[in-house]
Design an enzyme around this catalytic site. Structure first.
Site, PDB file in Angstrom:
ATOM      1  N   ASP A 176      -0.982  -4.522   6.112  1.00  0.00           N
ATOM      2  CA  ASP A 176      -1.988  -5.392   5.484  1.00  0.00           C
ATOM      3  C   ASP A 176      -1.738  -5.563   3.992  1.00  0.00           C
ATOM      4  OD1 ASP A 176      -2.559  -2.593   5.292  1.00  0.00           O
ATOM      5  OD2 ASP A 176      -4.490  -3.123   4.396  1.00  0.00           O
ATOM      6  N   GLU A 177      -2.284  -6.619   3.471  1.00  0.00           N
ATOM      7  CA  GLU A 177      -2.411  -6.837   2.031  1.00  0.00           C
ATOM      8  C   GLU A 177      -1.133  -6.582   1.232  1.00  0.00           C
ATOM      9  OE1 GLU A 177      -7.106  -5.922   1.238  1.00  0.00           O
ATOM     10  OE2 GLU A 177      -5.749  -4.206   1.167  1.00  0.00           O
ATOM     11  N   ASN A 178      -0.025  -7.030   1.771  1.00  0.00           N
ATOM     12  CA  ASN A 178       1.214  -6.981   1.001  1.00  0.00           C
ATOM     13  C   ASN A 178       1.246  -8.249   0.163  1.00  0.00           C
ATOM     14  OD1 ASN A 178       3.896  -6.390   0.206  1.00  0.00           O
ATOM     15  ND2 ASN A 178       4.660  -7.746   1.804  1.00  0.00           N
ATOM     16  N   HIS A 194       0.828  -1.217   0.000  1.00  0.00           N
ATOM     17  CA  HIS A 194       0.000   0.000   0.000  1.00  0.00           C
ATOM     18  C   HIS A 194       0.860   1.264   0.000  1.00  0.00           C
ATOM     19  CE1 HIS A 194      -4.046  -1.632   0.339  1.00  0.00           C
ATOM     20  NE2 HIS A 194      -3.608  -2.510   1.208  1.00  0.00           N
TER      21      HIS A 194
END
Lengths: 675, 675
Positions: free
Chosen positions: A315-317, A252
């Site tokens: 998050d969401e790597n 992100h």
């Protein structure tokens, strides 16, 4: 009426329906004992406080007097006094022991004792005073004799110490006035943490003096200066609210790489992301330079934000850049790092030591919970209650956000029902204590300064009550009754959740004549969850967010009230509801012709016309159902087939929005069928 | 239709009623030649500009595309291109020669040529481009075939070089978002000077790093930081707008003396003034220390504000402190200064030399025009046209504000009729050239951020047209027609002149049910001129500005339309107006019962009830008059006496407000009387 009703400790309201009908408090206090005296507010009303107007309590009193007078227009004195003024009027005495510290677990309780003679607000800290003043303002009522507060004794304190609102200022930027008015609104419902999500693929939103290319190249010019951040922190502090910054890394993070591509795990150049979703760019966790940079930058930010907590996202790597980078793969082999999770864990360890050096506690999203994560890292749980439970059982403090994703536009009752520590989670007492509270999350893919307030409010007040009030305060209808009151009161501190809707309608119509549009939009909601993204519109920051789903409020009140009427008729067989139902249906049926007069020359209203026709159809079926209920023999197969088909069609989304009365009319329709 | 209508140079609209009915331009351009082709705007629409998005023109295009798409929702491309894209869609080519300078007299002209194939916007400077883009947005229309612009050739340039808006940010502070949204609104109507009145008895509103006690002690915390001022200046500059600061001295300066009492002509201590009016405190013009201070301070401010003009106020210095100060009297004797006017002239001379050293031109209010005032001082004329004429004949540049005092809530037609250079002023050509233009003045005694926009807009658009368009653009009805359109379009850049009214009504009613209140307030205006101050309410910054006269709009549209209907009937004997008149009157008559249901439990609505009853009476008389017109023999003496009495009563102010339909009903009433 008894002189005092006996208090039911913990939650009196669920046991005292008489007052539950009357009171306008939100969040419901821990303990309320009503008296029968009337504290009459007149022009002589004054506040007694031994303090300066520069203190937190003093400033709160100045705001309190202003808001009270703005509403009552009694022209009351805007100063406060060290002693009650003799014979001048009713007064409110304020006493507290010490300045409150802005950290979780700080004393937040207050008591409010109001009789016919005087009102006394006491608290251990000035933060309790800030809350007590909000409660007082909520108590103010009026009748033909004037403005007054009903005699009452309130002893109040929150159930959870962390009652937060996350605002994502990256996908769409929220200028400082959006932030300050939302801080005021948070204070109205006794929330105490503003979580600013400050960096994202779509924007880097804060000035860095150490690495100015972060904000200068990563933001299109929309960022907070450090002076503004200090202003926000002070503004929040005045209202007992902490500001927790989040810098979401290693994923992100595209906007960081526009100015500093060397931080990324793949070669640049990078540009600010305009689309939404999970993207590949990620920091290179194997380079010393990365940590040298982060050490300098995070230290700068740790100094800017006084709060002891600091959020690093995590998050969401998706790991794509890591997989494709030979150096990283080589590094992992060399250091026996088995997978990307372990690599991110290694990265987090480095962050943790930077934060610890700066005396900060680290917070991260679910994903950072990996073996070896030190116990004092806090988990913000967004993926589900399982993650919450896992974090707590592993000894981490934890904050619930799953179920509080207000960007997904679920109705208030659903948010309200989401308890951070439900009994079925089966946690030990010690584990239970690790649940600090919760945070509503205003992710900003689909909001702009024009409509962000209507996505946050009033629904977040229901979350605030869940986090403040005793667990058994959970009567949905009473919550909605009070939410409707709060909805209007929220406007008095400048929240624009209501006013911008008609402006947006006038912009499409290019006219004042918007009543038919309003009638339609009142029963429409934007699609929920992530469904808006799969309707063919390529959402990006470039799109106009001025369309039907941006204008329609979540949790459409008119549809909710209509559903209750239909349930009254169909389930409770209460035929008195029929007249109201019929009136409503007729209104919707007749609305289309009026709407068509407006929409015919406004191409942007084409979809509205479509939806309006569907509403007309649905209303007609509803009206026919009402008739056929009286004589079910008139129901023909053809009518059933046709109606079924039309109702199904009307249940389909139009312009990422949905008609919220289809289900209710379906209920009427099925009720009309012969048994 | 002819292929091209012949242009009437100077002002085509007054001669071309066909198009006057259609066009939505405000201010009216200097020259407009309509074509018959249609420039269709579709998803492929794009802008061609050889520039970066960081330039003034580039930023303007980005804002333009955003606003166009927000309105049309075509999902058009938000970038611009160096060349037209082949076969993609219609396009707008933008060309300019150089960056415009922000100073009076800079080239502001532009031309816009729109055919079915392409649109071309040309200007000498990027400031002309900013204006041309606004004109393009005003031209956008729609029908059932889509969004389009009618083919047209426009050659436009302003009549006056100084088209300003003064915002008094002292009596009530306007936070930065109020300023920026008003800058956007100014740009929409091609105004080019924002005059910030930054110091007053009631507040010192800007950070001084040299003398920080000015803002810290003189402002209650409400002031602009220098960072914010730089932001405002850049924001305005992007829109071709200059920012002229005013520091009003030697009078109107109480707030300076709170931190620096040694500047005053009488001993302190001083506190920030809360009341309104003209007060005694004034600077001591005889002390060297005063000029040492002013030299440092003004130099700081001259560096902060890049504009070449600098306003030193100079109005309403009542001289009381000078009269009472022995040292000053002694000084005057010693230096042969005969009176306070000469003393202030001496003071102004000192200021002038400080400003000249800083390469600034001095502006002051009428009062500074005294013998010996150097010719390059500019006069802002607030007291009347005589002052304007005197200044011009004495060779000073002059700006008209008399007649543009929007705080006095005069209707738009009156502001519109006020010409800065009317022919009856009988000035020579050279003198005429000294009239730079005019400034609307938003004095802020009676406004807050909630309602300041509704005091400025839309009426200021009428002033903007007076200052931009040819002198013979002066048809009032057509101005109002276009003002109604602008009224809605002003909302698209965030002006809150409409939306806050209903919020204010909900705050009083503490409910959504505000229709009867709205019906009443729609025919009410706040008292005009300075009459609000003589109704017994002790106005001060402490008062709530949330009451009836704060909610009612100036220039009530419904009353205006009703008056036109009555004139149609009475003067033009057009009886078709009767039906509309009757409908309107019936609505007002029946409104009271609905309003009373709301007001009975809301003490703050007591005056509204009174006014509503009066409206009921007036409407009844109107209805009776309509009946008696048909048969004048039914008119009795008793009815005439009673009606006369009631109408007179209804014409009296209630809560510093007045019913705007009394005069019209009086017209009906007299028309019904036997001749």
């Amino acid at each position: 009426m008894l002189k005092y009703l006996v208090a039911v400790i913990c939650c009196i309201f669920s046991f005292a329906p008489l007052f539950a009908q009357q009171h306008q408090l939100m969040p419901v206090p821990k303990e309320v004992i009503w008296g029968e005296q009337r504290f009459q507010i007149d022009k002589g009303f004054h506040v007694v406080l031994n303090d300066t107007s520069a203190s937190r309590a003093g400033k709160a009193v100045v705001r309190f007097l202003r808001r009270l007078d703005n509403r009552t227009q009694l022209l009351i004195n805007k100063e406060f006094f060290r002693k009650p003024l003799n014979g001048v009027g009713p007064y409110l005495v304020i006493q507290y022991d010490r300045k409150g510290l802005l950290k979780p677990g700080e004393e937040e309780s207050y008591s409010l004792q109001i009789t016919g003679d005087q009102a006394i607000l006491k608290a251990a800290t000035d933060i309790g005073i800030v809350y007590g003043l909000e409660t007082f303002l909520q108590l103010v009522a009026s009748d033909n004799l004037g403005y007054y507060v009903n005699g009452v004794t309130i002893n109040d304190q929150p159930r959870f110490v962390w009652r937060g609102l996350l605002i994502d200022v990256c996908r769409h930027f929220s200028p400082i006035d959006v932030i300050t008015r939302n801080i005021d609104a948070m204070a109205m419902v006794k929330m105490n943490v503003l979580h600013l999500h400050l960096s994202e693929d779509q924007g880097f939103r804060i000035e860095s003096k150490v690495f100015p290319k972060l904000h200068l190249l990563g933001s299109n010019g929309d960022y907070y200066t450090q002076e503004q951040i200090k202003y926000i922190i002070q503004y929040a502090s005045d209202r007992g609210i902490r500001v927790v910054p989040e810098f979401d890394i290693p994923g992100h993070a595209t906007s960081w790489f526009v100015g500093y591509p060397e931080l990324a795990a793949a070669k640049g150049p990078y540009s600010i992301e305009k689309k939404f979703g999970v993207f590949g760019p990620s920091m290179d966790p194997t380079k010393k330079q990365t940590y040298k940079f982060l050490n300098k930058f995070l230290t700068e930010m740790c100094n800017l934000f006084p709060d002891e907590y600091f959020h690093i996202g995590g998050d969401e790597n998706n790991g794509k850049q890591w997989d494709d980078n030979k150096n990283i793969q080589e590094y992992m082999r060399k250091h026996n790092i088995k997978n990307n999770h372990e690599l991110q864990n290694y990265f987090n360890g480095k962050l943790l030591s930077i934060l610890q050096k700066n005396k900060k506690k680290m917070i991260g999203w679910d994903e950072i919970l990996q073996p070896g994560l030190p116990n004092d890292a806090v988990i913000q749980s967004w993926r589900g209650k399982e993650g919450l439970k896992e974090a707590a059982t592993k000894g981490h403090q934890v904050i619930l956000s799953n179920g509080y994703y207000i960007d997904l536009v679920q109705p208030a009752w659903k948010l309200y029902a989401n308890d951070p520590a439900p009994s079925d989670l089966k946690l030990s007492d010690n584990e239970q204590k690790l649940i600090l509270g919760g945070e509503a999350t205003m992710w900003a893919e689909l909001v702009t300064p024009e409509n962000i307030d209507s996505r946050i409010w009033p629904r977040t007040a229901a979350i605030a009550e869940r986090l403040w009030s005793p667990a058994d305060v959970n009567a949905v209808n009473d919550m909605y009754r009070r939410l409707d009151i709060m909805n209007i009161r929220l406007e008095e501190i400048g929240v624009q959740h209501i006013i911008n809707q008609e402006m947006m309608l006038r912009r499409i119509a290019q006219s004042n004549e918007i009543t038919p549009l309003l009638n339609l939009v009142n029963v429409v909601e934007p699609l929920k969850d992530y469904k808006r993204h799969s309707q063919g519109i390529p959402y990006s920051t470039d799109l106009p967010f001025t369309r039907l789903p941006d204008i329609a409020f979540p949790d459409a009140k008119e549809a909710r009230v209509f559903k209750m009427l239909c349930e009254q008729l169909v389930m409770k067989k209460d035929t008195t509801a029929k007249i109201e139902i019929e009136k409503q249906l007729l209104g919707w049926k007749n609305n289309h012709n009026e709407l068509a007069l407006i929409s015919r020359n406004i191409p942007a209203l084409k979809d509205w016309e479509k939806l309006s026709l569907l509403l007309q159809d649905v209303a007609a079926i509803g009206l026919e159902s009402l008739q056929k209920m009286n004589n079910r023999t008139t129901v023909t197969d053809q009518w059933v087939t046709d109606s079924n088909k039309k109702l199904k069609e009307a249940a389909l989304p139009v312009q990422e929005s949905e008609l919220m009365v289809v289900e209710s009319v379906m209920m009427l329709f099925q009720y009309a069928l012969p048994k």
